[in-house]
Design a protein around this motif. Structure first.
Motif, short mmCIF file in Angstrom:
data_model
loop_
_atom_site.label_atom_id
_atom_site.label_comp_id
_atom_site.label_asym_id
_atom_site.label_seq_id
_atom_site.Cartn_x
_atom_site.Cartn_y
_atom_site.Cartn_z
N GLY A 111 0.80 -1.21 0.00
CA GLY A 111 0.00 0.00 0.00
C GLY A 111 0.84 1.27 0.00
O GLY A 111 0.42 2.30 0.53
N LEU A 112 2.02 1.22 -0.64
CA LEU A 112 2.94 2.35 -0.60
C LEU A 112 2.74 3.29 -1.78
O LEU A 112 2.74 2.85 -2.93
N THR A 113 2.60 4.59 -1.51
CA THR A 113 2.74 5.59 -2.55
C THR A 113 4.24 5.86 -2.74
O THR A 113 5.06 5.41 -1.93
N GLN A 114 4.58 6.61 -3.77
CA GLN A 114 6.00 6.91 -3.99
C GLN A 114 6.56 7.75 -2.85
O GLN A 114 7.71 7.57 -2.43
N ASP A 115 5.77 8.68 -2.32
CA ASP A 115 6.23 9.48 -1.18
C ASP A 115 6.44 8.61 0.06
O ASP A 115 7.42 8.78 0.80
N ASP A 116 5.48 7.68 0.31
CA ASP A 116 5.62 6.77 1.45
C ASP A 116 6.91 5.96 1.33
O ASP A 116 7.66 5.79 2.30
N PHE A 117 7.14 5.44 0.12
CA PHE A 117 8.29 4.58 -0.10
C PHE A 117 9.59 5.37 0.05
O PHE A 117 10.57 4.86 0.61
N ALA A 169 10.68 11.34 -4.10
CA ALA A 169 9.71 10.64 -4.94
C ALA A 169 10.26 10.44 -6.35
O ALA A 169 9.95 9.45 -7.02
N ARG A 170 11.09 11.36 -6.81
CA ARG A 170 11.69 11.21 -8.14
C ARG A 170 12.64 10.02 -8.19
O ARG A 170 12.67 9.27 -9.17
N THR A 171 13.41 9.84 -7.11
CA THR A 171 14.29 8.66 -7.03
C THR A 171 13.47 7.39 -7.14
O THR A 171 13.83 6.45 -7.88
N VAL A 207 11.02 2.67 -10.25
CA VAL A 207 9.83 1.97 -10.72
C VAL A 207 9.74 1.96 -12.24
O VAL A 207 9.39 0.94 -12.85
N ASN A 208 10.07 3.09 -12.87
CA ASN A 208 9.86 3.15 -14.33
C ASN A 208 11.00 2.54 -15.13
O ASN A 208 10.96 2.51 -16.37
N GLY A 209 12.03 2.06 -14.44
CA GLY A 209 13.10 1.36 -15.13
C GLY A 209 14.29 2.22 -15.49
O GLY A 209 15.27 1.73 -16.06
N SER A 210 14.25 3.52 -15.18
CA SER A 210 15.41 4.38 -15.46
C SER A 210 16.62 3.91 -14.68
O SER A 210 17.75 3.96 -15.16
N THR A 211 16.39 3.47 -13.43
CA THR A 211 17.47 2.92 -12.61
C THR A 211 17.38 1.40 -12.67
O THR A 211 16.46 0.80 -12.12
N ASN A 256 -5.22 8.29 -6.61
CA ASN A 256 -4.66 8.85 -7.84
C ASN A 256 -3.32 9.51 -7.65
O ASN A 256 -2.76 10.10 -8.58
N ALA A 257 -2.81 9.44 -6.41
CA ALA A 257 -1.51 10.06 -6.14
C ALA A 257 -0.43 9.34 -6.92
O ALA A 257 -0.45 8.11 -7.07
N PRO A 258 0.55 10.08 -7.46
CA PRO A 258 1.63 9.44 -8.24
C PRO A 258 2.50 8.56 -7.37
O PRO A 258 2.63 8.75 -6.18
#
Length: 415
Positions: A15-21, A41-43, A48-52, A413-415
């Motif tokens: 149940g983690l949002t990016q900010d939580d994580f 959150a950008r990190t 998540v999106n595979g950039s790292t 809907n939070a990113p």
């Protein structure tokens, strides 16, 4: 570049949002390095999106600490490791001597067995203290459950590879039981009841082999909580009676206090108001007799005090439908909570919202519920889901219900 579906799924399970994580990553980095992390959150978005694709250093260590597995198991490439440069002559010398060592290692009786001692027990106890700290920050996480179970195996493996005294052997069994009891509690707290019941049998066996009454108390007390959450109050009372009947409750009133307080929560499920009040009174009386300076295990000193008595009384009165009394216990308990008890604060605040809703105080209830940070805690998430269901059932067209639904939609809907 492709989405890391494994990491995304593991975050969704918790149940983690990016900010939580990002917050959990920074906490983990601080625990590992002693310095605050700088994950944003950008990190997390890049993870998540595979950039790292190949996290390194502190990021790698934090990921493994949070989820209790390797970064490869989270869908990342293995961190690069540079092979050490070695002098050829030194390498030939090492290979020659290693051949002899290897030969000796496979011949039975040539290698002396390792001595397992109190230093090993201390190292295990330090790791257990770290598990307790994680539990009070996050609670219910699969990563905590997995890590605690693995540490129980690590403890038991010491008994298979070395010589030890009977006392140290008992201490190691106690450590293994402690780790397993933490895996049990994480499974209960995360609502993974099938796994919890499997841990219960193993934990009780290890505790019996250790001969340690304090860990036996913890495990049977957890069993009572497990059965309470399963809606089996008779089994819960029986399990908690085993804990309350152990000699440790006669030697140390603090253990008796916890046993009585948890009994009160179970009686709330049976809707026995007289028994609830009696058990709360017994918990308070025993707490007043306890020596605050007595030597106690880490798991006990980390959480139990007046705030926990108030929390269990809150649970009991919610079960009875005594919402005003429940609210009073909630306010007292929250005011007394120590800062590190984040999970306990979230749970008590969610219960406070339920108590306010039960009295028809819609706006204060919604405001209280919106102040709860669910983080990765499935138990809190389900409590708030139940709060929303009851709010819609009680006052479906109210402004409070609309406010709550808008808030929930924004979180989804939070990113």
């Amino acid at each position: 570049m492709g989405v890391n579906v494994i990491l995304k799924r593991r975050m969704a399970e918790l149940g983690l949002t990016q900010d939580d994580f990002a917050g959990q990553m920074n906490d983990a980095i601080e625990e590992i390095t002693g310095k605050p992390g700088d994950v944003t959150a950008r990190t997390v978005r890049n993870l998540v999106n595979g950039s790292t694709k190949r996290p390194i250093g502190r990021t790698c260590a934090a990921l493994e600490k949070i989820f209790g597995c390797s970064v490869e198991d989270l869908g990342f490439a293995s961190p690069r490791t540079a092979p050490p440069q070695e002098d050829p002559v030194r390498r030939r010398t090492f290979m020659t001597s290693a051949a002899g060592t290897a030969t000796a290692a496979v011949v039975p009786g040539l290698a002396a067995p390792r001595r397992v001692g109190h230093g090993d027990v201390k190292r295990l106890e330090t790791k257990f203290a770290a598990i307790i700290a994680q539990d009070h920050r996050y609670g219910g996480r699969v990563g905590i459950e997995t890590q605690a179970s693995a540490l129980a195996d690590e403890a038991l493996s010491l008994l298979q590879c070395g010589r030890t005294s009977q006392r140290v052997r008992n201490d190691i069994y106690a450590c293994a039981a402690s780790f397993t009891s933490s895996a049990l509690w994480a499974a209960i707290d995360g609502r993974r009841f099938d796994e919890a019941q499997r841990y219960l049998g193993r934990a009780s066996s290890l505790a019996a082999m250790s001969g340690d009454p304090t860990i036996q108390f913890r495990i049977w007390s957890h069993a009572g909580s497990l059965y309470r959450h399963l809606g089996r109050p008779i089994d819960a009372l029986a399990a908690n009676d085993v804990a309350r009947g152990l000699p440790i409750t006669r030697r140390d009133p603090l253990f008796a206090s916890l046993g009585h307080a948890r009994h009160a929560a179970i009686f709330g499920l049976t809707r026995d108001a007289v028994a609830v009040e009696r058990a709360i009174g017994q918990a308070q009386a025993a707490f007043g007799r306890a020596d605050p300076g007595a030597d106690r295990p880490t798991w006990m000193t980390a959480f139990f005090g007046q705030a926990e008595i108030e929390s269990l009384a809150l649970t009991a009165h919610l079960g009875l439908g005594n919402f005003a009394q429940a609210e009073a216990h909630a306010h007292r308990g929250i005011a007394l909570l120590r800062p590190h008890l984040r999970r306990s604060r979230a749970i008590a605040t969610a219960r406070l919202a339920q108590a306010q809703l039960g009295q028809g105080d819609l706006e204060p209830a919604v405001s209280t519920a919106m102040s709860v940070s669910t983080g990765s805690h499935p138990r809190v998430t389900r409590m708030l889901e139940g709060f929303g269901d009851r709010l819609r059932s009680t006052a479906p067209r109210s402004e409070a219900a609309k406010t709550w639904d808008t808030y929930i939609d924004s979180r989804r809907n939070a990113p």
